[in-house]
Design an enzyme around this catalytic site. Structure first.
Site, PDB file in Angstrom:
ATOM      1  N   HIS A 158       0.823  -1.223   0.000  1.00  0.00           N
ATOM      2  CA  HIS A 158       0.000   0.000   0.000  1.00  0.00           C
ATOM      3  C   HIS A 158       0.851   1.266   0.000  1.00  0.00           C
ATOM      4  CE1 HIS A 158      -3.481   2.453   0.458  1.00  0.00           C
ATOM      5  NE2 HIS A 158      -4.205   1.640   1.197  1.00  0.00           N
ATOM      6  N   ASP A 374      -8.914  -4.931 -18.144  1.00  0.00           N
ATOM      7  CA  ASP A 374      -9.108  -5.811 -19.300  1.00  0.00           C
ATOM      8  C   ASP A 374      -7.754  -6.106 -19.953  1.00  0.00           C
ATOM      9  OD1 ASP A 374      -9.739  -7.044 -21.683  1.00  0.00           O
ATOM     10  OD2 ASP A 374     -11.187  -5.535 -22.342  1.00  0.00           O
TER      11      ASP A 374
END
Length: 430
Positions: A158, A374
């Site tokens: 993170h 995608d």
């Protein structure tokens, strides 16, 4: 079947950037320092008409290319001479693992109900790592299923990204896999969020306050921790907002404020905290458009600031929902450019981490379009986290199923507490 999932992992390899990149030390801001923990996420893809034979190769090749733009991800975390996290841009590369599952994806059943331990099998971890310096900033696993579908498991620190910049990275990676130019180029200079010289602490920063634990709930956490997801559909969310404003104490309230107020109260009540216990709510506020000037488009890093609300348990539970909503509204409004720069400077001076005694941390991913990633197989049909970073954390997620609207609330609680919490989640719709 989910718990019978067996995954055979291949040998991990390193994927360096496809071209020579900048070497040397890369600055991480004070907003990056506080949240240096691993975030593990999974993206499930159907075979479509393509199958998964070349999935690992496509994802590996495009990772190598996208790391040219995001070269700090190919480096290693080290501690600077000032005792802070910094990236040594060595160009060593991300860790990549190919794996195979012993079943078809359908055998896992409803993925929203799949236990986190099962999902953990499709995300790679460094065996035996004892601290984050032993874990590269990016670990990737591609797991092929027998049906032709596959899962991309991403394990990222993170301190490298917040949710928005993580998604921009994964989307850029997907665009690269599809042979497209990056729609958002990363802005890599984090020094724009450096501390001022000299530092100026202009506000109280209660997020760092140490709270005395007079409830002693440690014994509860010796029990088995149960993880559950609760869906709040649009009707329930509207009802919560209506109940939050009906007494006129607050005139308007957002979905986030109403839902956060509701779950903060419910979790506090379920844990049976002492009425005189101070309880603290922490949540991230996106600072991109609150900084002056606004953070540049494509900012690679954490542009989130922790805000907070604190009150006694008795006050939280005895006063109406509107009171809690008011506390949260004030905490959001408090986050201005000067407040954020004061928070950056506070860390510079104190090197403190937020205290989590008596605390709840809300992380919301509902506005981050994780489901757009995608790689040439279309959008993932399921996306989700594999772990919650701590027992104090509740995650707000968008449902994966497009027919299911609203917000999913994911959390873990001791088994005896979860029963009480489940009852408190039942909202009378009348």
């Amino acid at each position: 079947m989910a718990n019978k999932l067996k995954v055979r992992q291949g040998e991990p390899t390193l994927v360096p950037p496809a071209e020579e990149t900048k070497k040397g030390l890369y600055f991480l801001s004070n907003l990056d320092q506080n949240i240096a923990h691993q975030v593990r996420t999974v993206y499930f893809y159907k075979s479509a008409c393509r199958g998964n034979e070349d999935a690992a190769q496509v994802i590996k090749d495009s990772l190598s290319k996208v790391l040219v733009h995001y070269y700090p991800m190919a480096g290693r975390l080290v501690i600077s001479s000032e005792g802070k996290l910094i990236v040594d841009c060595t160009g060593e590369g991300a860790v990549f693992v190919e794996a195979e599952a012993n079943c078809v994806v359908e055998d896992l059943g409803d993925l929203t109900e799949t236990d986190l331990e099962t999902l953990g099998k499709v995300v790679y971890d460094i065996p035996g790592a004892t601290n984050i310096l032993e874990i590269p900033p990016l670990l990737v696993q591609v797991t092929k299923f027998k049906c032709g579908g596959f899962v991309l498991g991403v394990n990222m620190n993170h301190c490298m990204t917040d949710g928005i910049s993580a998604m921009e990275f994964v989307n850029s990676w997907g665009e690269t896999a599809r042979g497209l130019d990056l729609s958002v180029s990363p802005f890599l200079d984090r020094t724009i969020q450096g501390a001022r010289n000299p530092p100026k602490i202009e506000f109280p920063h209660h997020e760092f306050d140490e709270i005395e634990d007079i409830s002693d709930d440690r014994k509860l956490y010796e029990e088995e921790i149960l993880y559950r997801s609760f869906n709040f559909d649009p009707d329930k969310l509207e009802l919560l907002k209506k109940r939050a404003t009906e007494d006129g104490v607050v005139k308007k309230c957002s979905t986030f404020e109403a839902l956060t107020a509701f779950v903060w109260r419910a979790r506090t009540e379920a844990l049976g905290m002492h009425p005189n216990q101070q309880t603290k709510l922490l949540f991230a506020v996106d600072g991109r458009f609150r900084f002056v000037p606004p953070t540049p488009k494509g900012y690679f890093g954490n542009a989130i600031v922790l805000s907070n609300a604190i009150c006694k348990v008795g006050e939280l539970l005895d006063k109406p929902l509107s009171h809690t909503v008011g506390l949260i509204g004030k905490a959001i409004d408090m986050v201005t450019d000067s407040y954020m720069r004061s928070a950056i400077d506070y860390f510079e001076v104190k090197k403190a981490k937020p205290s989590l005694t008596g605390s709840l941390v809300i992380t919301t991913w509902t506005r981050i379009p994780f489901n757009t990633a995608d790689f040439g197989w279309g959008k993932p049909f399921f996306f989700g986290p594999v772990t919650l970073p701590g027992k104090e954390v509740i995650l707000f997620l968008s449902p994966n199923n497009e027919e299911t609207k609203g917000i999913n609330v994911l959390l873990g609680l001791p088994s005896s507490v979860m029963k009480t919490f489940e009852a408190l989640m039942e909202i009378d719709m009348n």
